[in-house]
Design an enzyme around this catalytic site. Structure first.
Site, PDB file in Angstrom:
ATOM      1  N   CYS A 369       0.823  -1.213   0.000  1.00  0.00           N
ATOM      2  CA  CYS A 369       0.000   0.000   0.000  1.00  0.00           C
ATOM      3  C   CYS A 369       0.850   1.253   0.000  1.00  0.00           C
ATOM      4  O   CYS A 369       0.905   1.990   1.001  1.00  0.00           O
ATOM      5  CB  CYS A 369      -0.938  -0.027   1.191  1.00  0.00           C
ATOM      6  SG  CYS A 369      -2.119  -1.356   1.012  1.00  0.00           S
ATOM      7  N   GLU A 370       1.536   1.484  -1.075  1.00  0.00           N
ATOM      8  CA  GLU A 370       2.379   2.653  -1.276  1.00  0.00           C
ATOM      9  C   GLU A 370       2.439   2.890  -2.771  1.00  0.00           C
ATOM     10  O   GLU A 370       2.751   1.958  -3.526  1.00  0.00           O
ATOM     11  CB  GLU A 370       3.823   2.368  -0.830  1.00  0.00           C
ATOM     12  CG  GLU A 370       4.044   2.277   0.642  1.00  0.00           C
ATOM     13  CD  GLU A 370       4.555   3.591   1.217  1.00  0.00           C
ATOM     14  OE1 GLU A 370       4.437   3.749   2.438  1.00  0.00           O
ATOM     15  OE2 GLU A 370       5.053   4.437   0.445  1.00  0.00           O
ATOM     16  N   TYR A 398      21.723  -5.869  -0.751  1.00  0.00           N
ATOM     17  CA  TYR A 398      20.875  -4.821  -0.155  1.00  0.00           C
ATOM     18  C   TYR A 398      19.410  -4.960  -0.508  1.00  0.00           C
ATOM     19  O   TYR A 398      18.678  -3.980  -0.527  1.00  0.00           O
ATOM     20  CB  TYR A 398      21.391  -3.417  -0.552  1.00  0.00           C
ATOM     21  CG  TYR A 398      22.809  -3.173  -0.120  1.00  0.00           C
ATOM     22  CD1 TYR A 398      23.134  -3.063   1.223  1.00  0.00           C
ATOM     23  CD2 TYR A 398      23.853  -3.083  -1.051  1.00  0.00           C
ATOM     24  CE1 TYR A 398      24.452  -2.853   1.633  1.00  0.00           C
ATOM     25  CE2 TYR A 398      25.158  -2.886  -0.647  1.00  0.00           C
ATOM     26  CZ  TYR A 398      25.445  -2.773   0.692  1.00  0.00           C
ATOM     27  OH  TYR A 398      26.742  -2.576   1.091  1.00  0.00           O
TER      28      TYR A 398
HETATM   29  N1  LLP Z   1      32.405  -0.957   4.350  1.00  0.00           N
HETATM   30  C1  LLP Z   1      31.636  -0.118   5.049  1.00  0.00           C
HETATM   31  C2  LLP Z   1      32.146   0.454   6.293  1.00  0.00           C
HETATM   32  C3  LLP Z   1      30.347   0.185   4.596  1.00  0.00           C
HETATM   33  O1  LLP Z   1      29.587   1.020   5.304  1.00  0.00           O
HETATM   34  C4  LLP Z   1      29.856  -0.412   3.412  1.00  0.00           C
HETATM   35  C5  LLP Z   1      28.507  -0.114   2.911  1.00  0.00           C
HETATM   36  C6  LLP Z   1      30.697  -1.306   2.728  1.00  0.00           C
HETATM   37  C7  LLP Z   1      31.969  -1.543   3.213  1.00  0.00           C
HETATM   38  C8  LLP Z   1      30.281  -2.016   1.475  1.00  0.00           C
HETATM   39  O2  LLP Z   1      29.950  -1.169   0.439  1.00  0.00           O
HETATM   40  P1  LLP Z   1      29.595  -1.783  -1.013  1.00  0.00           P
HETATM   41  O3  LLP Z   1      30.842  -2.466  -1.541  1.00  0.00           O
HETATM   42  O4  LLP Z   1      28.498  -2.747  -0.828  1.00  0.00           O
HETATM   43  O5  LLP Z   1      29.206  -0.612  -1.810  1.00  0.00           O
HETATM   44  N2  LLP Z   1      21.736   0.273   1.054  1.00  0.00           N
HETATM   45  C9  LLP Z   1      22.520   0.890   0.012  1.00  0.00           C
HETATM   46  C10 LLP Z   1      23.998   0.672   0.206  1.00  0.00           C
HETATM   47  C11 LLP Z   1      24.504   1.133   1.562  1.00  0.00           C
HETATM   48  C12 LLP Z   1      25.970   0.840   1.750  1.00  0.00           C
HETATM   49  C13 LLP Z   1      26.373   1.035   3.170  1.00  0.00           C
HETATM   50  N3  LLP Z   1      27.741   0.745   3.454  1.00  0.00           N
HETATM   51  C14 LLP Z   1      22.033   0.374  -1.354  1.00  0.00           C
HETATM   52  O6  LLP Z   1      21.113  -0.438  -1.388  1.00  0.00           O
HETATM   53  O7  LLP Z   1      22.548   0.774  -2.377  1.00  0.00           O
END
Ligand code: LLP
Length: 440
Positions: A369-370, A398
């Site tokens: 419902c959005e 994610y």
């Molecule tokens: N290391 C730290 C300290 C982090 O905070 C993160 C992600 C990573 C590594 C890994 O980053 P990656 O390689 O996955 O980009 N929810 C968002 C993404 C948030 C990422 C938070 N930190 C999305 O769905 O795009």
């Protein structure tokens, strides 16, 4: 169209002679029949290859020791933790909950790095008692509390400092974390990072093992990552000059992007480009400052697991509304809030049959419902009928980790595919699960 879209799917994906999608040697139609939808599939071979790509890139590009530490927040359950343990790589966790799952999945505590900008005393104690390898300190108060908790346990805990290097990134503002106003890290610009490092070096309960930053996520340009690494090494050189201390480890976080659509695939540099640029920056800056090469730690989340994951939905209805047409599926915002949160783009493939050559433009929307419960805006697909399966590639990061019970949605089942075997590793939630915490 199909061939381009297929390239986004796991390495093992193919279309069989009935026109249906096969992943990991398992027919998606049969797997969906067996386990229901919405369903998340993970291809073991693609997960393994992603780790190998990082390993190969690091061994080619970085002359010192290196470690891969998977960012658990991208996707964590006992099965992914078990896979991490089997690969022998490190793991970055950000909460007591992630730590508990990691340990349950068999990740050795000393391979775990505990991050977070507001860890509670309970979480710090949990991390100390578990014996985690590194605790990543984010603010001066945390350093003081951790020092006390460690001393009370007769421990000297290895730590990194999370430094805010004040670097801008070209990504959605919700996933930028290295600019001065970010809530993460100790400011380099105003001298806090240096002061906290000097403080840490004087304390008995902690041992400063290295410096860390993470400047953002879904980054396609390695340059800001290289600049951040250089700034951390400039800080290291100042600390060395003041105290003789040198960082044994340098973590530049994660952040490398993946392609969610065929257009994005065309201009995304490979992981090796990113690893090469960061390695080069570290080697060059260490040489310039006469620092010993630290162990380089990379913390990929998305780029290790996203492409291994496929979300499978069943079409419930196709409904014209004004000048658009909706294809309703049985999942959406609750299992994947990324379009609503970041405007993330996805594509999808009709997975259970060969579609007509004809095409219909639809918005793929869920049952919640959005108005924002849309998975894909404006995609051309063969005309769909109720009961069709849509497979959304690059769904491994994610999505499940950000899934909710909005509208009392049951979180999806997760199936691990390998060598023609489909193993249910996380069952679908049940109505009993929804009521389990209610006491009256
Ligand atoms: N290391 C730290 C300290 C982090 O905070 C993160 C992600 C990573 C590594 C890994 O980053 P990656 O390689 O996955 O980009 N929810 C968002 C993404 C948030 C990422 C938070 N930190 C999305 O769905 O795009």
């Amino acid at each position: 169209m199909t061939a381009e879209t297929l390239a986004l799917f796991p390495d093992s994906a193919r279309i069989d002679d009935t026109g249906s999608l096969v992943v990991g040697g398992c027919g998606v139609r049969r797997t969906a029949d067996q386990f229901g939808t919405p369903l998340y599939l993970y291809d073991g071979e693609t997960l393994d290859r992603a780790v190998e790509a990082y390993r190969t890139a690091l061994s080619r590009c970085y002359p010192g020791a290196a470690q891969i530490a998977y960012a658990a927040k991208a996707w964590l359950c006992s099965a992914s933790a078990r896979w991490i343990a089997a690969k022998g790589i490190g793991l970055d966790v950000v909460s007591g909950g992630e730590l508990a799952i990691a340990l349950h999945g068999g990740v050795p505590a000393d391979h775990i790095h505990f991050h977070g900008n507001n860890k509670s005393d309970r979480e710090l104690a949990q991390a100390l008692d578990a014996g985690v390898g590194r605790i990543v300190v984010d603010h001066p108060d945390e350093l003081e509390r951790l020092d006390e908790l460690a001393i009370a346990r007769g421990r000297r805990q290895a730590i990194w400092l999370r430094v805010n290097p004040d670097v801008d990134t070209d990504t959605h503002h919700h996933t930028q974390t290295g600019h001065a106003a970010s809530k993460f890290g100790l400011s380099l610009r105003d001298g806090t990072a240096e002061a906290v490092a000097l403080d840490a070096l004087r304390r008995a309960g902690v041992e400063l093992a290295g410096l860390h930053c993470h400047i953002g996520s879904q980054l396609r340009d390695a340059e800001p990552l290289a600049v951040a690494a250089q700034r951390l090494l400039d800080l290291a050189a100042r600390l060395r000059d003041a105290t003789g201390w040198q960082p044994a480890e340098l973590s530049t976080g994660g952040g490398w992007a993946v392609a969610y659509t065929a257009e994005q695939l065309a201009d995304l540099p490979p992981v090796e480009t990113y690893v090469a640029r960061v390695s080069e920056a570290v080697v060059q800056r260490c040489r310039q400052h006469e620092l010993a090469l630290p162990r380089l730690v990379l913390e990929p989340g998305r780029s290790l697991v996203a492409r291994a994951g496929v979300a499978v939905y069943t079409v419930g209805a196709v409904k014209p509304a004004g000048d658009v047409t909706y294809a309703f599926v049985d999942g959406g915002l609750a299992d994947n809030p990324r379009h609503a949160l970041y405007g993330a783009t996805y594509t999808a493939l009709l997975a259970n049959r060969r579609g007509d050559a004809a095409r219909q433009r639809v918005h793929v929307a869920g049952p919640y419902c959005e108005t924002g419960d849309v998975l894909i805006e404006d995609i051309e697909l063969p005309p769909l009928v109720p009961g069709d399966l849509l497979a959304v590639p690059v769904s491994g990061a994610y999505q499940l980790s950000m899934a909710s019970n909005y509208n009392a949605a049951l979180r999806p089942a997760v199936v691990w595919l390998e060598d023609g075997q489909a193993t249910l590793v996380q069952r679908r939630e049940t109505l009993d699960d929804l009521l389990r915490r209610d006491l009256v």
